[in-house]
Scaffold this active site. Structure first.
Site, PDB file in Angstrom:
ATOM      1  N   THR A   1      -0.938  -0.458 -14.027  1.00 15.66           N
ATOM      2  CA  THR A   1      -0.610   0.276 -12.800  1.00 15.66           C
ATOM      3  C   THR A   1       0.904   0.283 -12.677  1.00 15.66           C
ATOM      4  O   THR A   1       1.528  -0.750 -12.486  1.00 15.66           O
ATOM      5  CB  THR A   1      -1.249  -0.378 -11.564  1.00 15.66           C
ATOM      6  OG1 THR A   1      -2.675  -0.365 -11.725  1.00 15.66           O
ATOM      7  CG2 THR A   1      -0.879   0.383 -10.303  1.00 15.66           C
TER       8      THR A   1
ATOM      9  N   LYS B   1      -4.246   6.136  -8.939  1.00 17.35           N
ATOM     10  CA  LYS B   1      -4.383   4.683  -8.774  1.00 17.35           C
ATOM     11  C   LYS B   1      -3.766   4.225  -7.460  1.00 17.35           C
ATOM     12  O   LYS B   1      -4.259   3.302  -6.814  1.00 17.35           O
ATOM     13  CB  LYS B   1      -3.735   3.947  -9.952  1.00 17.35           C
ATOM     14  CG  LYS B   1      -3.886   2.418  -9.885  1.00 17.35           C
ATOM     15  CD  LYS B   1      -5.333   1.967  -9.868  1.00 17.35           C
ATOM     16  CE  LYS B   1      -5.465   0.462  -9.674  1.00 17.35           C
ATOM     17  NZ  LYS B   1      -5.047  -0.333 -10.846  1.00 17.35           N
TER      18      LYS B   1
ATOM     19  N   LYS C   1       2.951  -5.622  -5.921  1.00 17.35           N
ATOM     20  CA  LYS C   1       3.688  -4.634  -6.717  1.00 17.35           C
ATOM     21  C   LYS C   1       3.110  -3.236  -6.528  1.00 17.35           C
ATOM     22  O   LYS C   1       3.834  -2.262  -6.303  1.00 17.35           O
ATOM     23  CB  LYS C   1       3.661  -5.043  -8.190  1.00 17.35           C
ATOM     24  CG  LYS C   1       4.271  -4.053  -9.162  1.00 17.35           C
ATOM     25  CD  LYS C   1       3.232  -3.185  -9.854  1.00 17.35           C
ATOM     26  CE  LYS C   1       2.296  -3.989 -10.720  1.00 17.35           C
ATOM     27  NZ  LYS C   1       1.321  -3.125 -11.448  1.00 17.35           N
TER      28      LYS C   1
END
Length: 291
Positions: free
Chosen positions: A98, A173, A241
């Protein structure tokens, strides 16, 4: 083009299960990880160890990367020792980390200039999905390259969807992580409420997991919470993150996401308390520590 030799960089919590499924499907899998010990068990199961990214990239039909942060992705793709400089023309590069849509587009452009095909293909499903080969895979890039990599993706996932051009997989995502962030708050609040009401949380889950409140997190992570199992299917530090990327992308689009912002603040508080390497279900400790 038939893809039979696969390079896989990043054999952590997710990568190990993904590599095993590729081996089980008959692929020759070459692996690299910064920590050699994390690849040892996979070598014993049939993978081939490579000492460098350069060595791995030069001898496979497809390179898959599954690392931690966008900076890690940049380090392994670019530079004289990186993937793009050393892979053969025609190689398919699939970053399943990701990462940022911007970086996905940069990889796509530079790979194309070298005659390679880059796909951004982040996943969802956690360690369970990686182990069972049931990951959701969201792909961006050229559709022809996506179709060429289809059999490889099907060895690791079940819900595999082409989303559009380069960066589209990463944007998708972000949608996934936005939905999970607020959902995890709801899962934890439901369990806290059940306990305060004097209910058996296990039987509550039997009822609500299969109704309108049902979700992957409720079915798979809530039982871990009840067992006080906070081991990482997905690290809190990596989720922070991801949420940071989503908020940065939203800001570029002049979009406010108050639910995501609140979830990130809660997880950052846990991280500051030493929970950065726990699984995302450890969010329940936010309420336990504030009782």
């Amino acid at each position: 083009m038939e893809l039979r030799t696969i390079g896989f960089i990043g054999t952590g919590v997710m990568g190990q299960g993904m590599v095993r499924n590729l081996i089980n499907e008959g692929y020759s899998v070459y692996i690299y990880n910064r920590t050699h010990s994390k690849g040892k068990v996979l070598v014993e199961e049939g993978a081939f160890w490579c000492d460098t990214i350069k060595d791995l990239s030069s001898q496979v039909d497809m390179v898959i990367t599954m690392v931690g942060y966008p900076k890690d992705v940049e380090d392994i793709y670019f530079g004289a020792e990186g993937i793009i400089a050393n892979a053969k023309p025609g190689t398919i590069l699939a970053d399943m980390t990701t990462s940022t849509p911007t970086l996905a587009k940069k990889i796509y452009k530079e790979a194309l200039e070298k005659g390679m095909h880059a796909i951004d293909a982040p996943v969802s499903g956690g360690d369970i999905g990686a182990k069972n080969g049931t990951l959701t895979i969201m792909a961006g890039g050229d559709e022809e390259a996506f179709r060429s990599a289809g059999e490889v993706f099907r060895a690791m996932g079940k819900n595999i969807v082409y989303q559009g051009g380069a960066g589209s997989g990463q944007h998708t995502k972000m949608c996934n992580q936005i939905a999970i962030a607020s959902n995890m708050i709801g899962v934890c609040e439901a369990l806290v409420y059940a306990e305060k009401a004097g209910l058996n949380a296990g039987t509550v889950l039997e009822s609500i997991s299969f109704g309108a409140a049902g979700s992957w997190s409720l079915s798979n992570l809530a039982p871990r919470i009840l067992k006080e199992d906070y081991s990482p299917g997905f690290f809190i530090k990596h989720f922070i993150k991801d949420m940071s990327i989503a908020l940065e992308e939203a800001e570029k689009m002049d979009l406010k996401l108050p639910g995501l912002k609140m979830a990130k603040q809660m997880y950052e508080e846990l991280s500051n308390d030493g929970e950065e390497n726990s699984g995302t279900q450890a969010l329940i400790k936010y309420w336990l520590s504030n009782e």
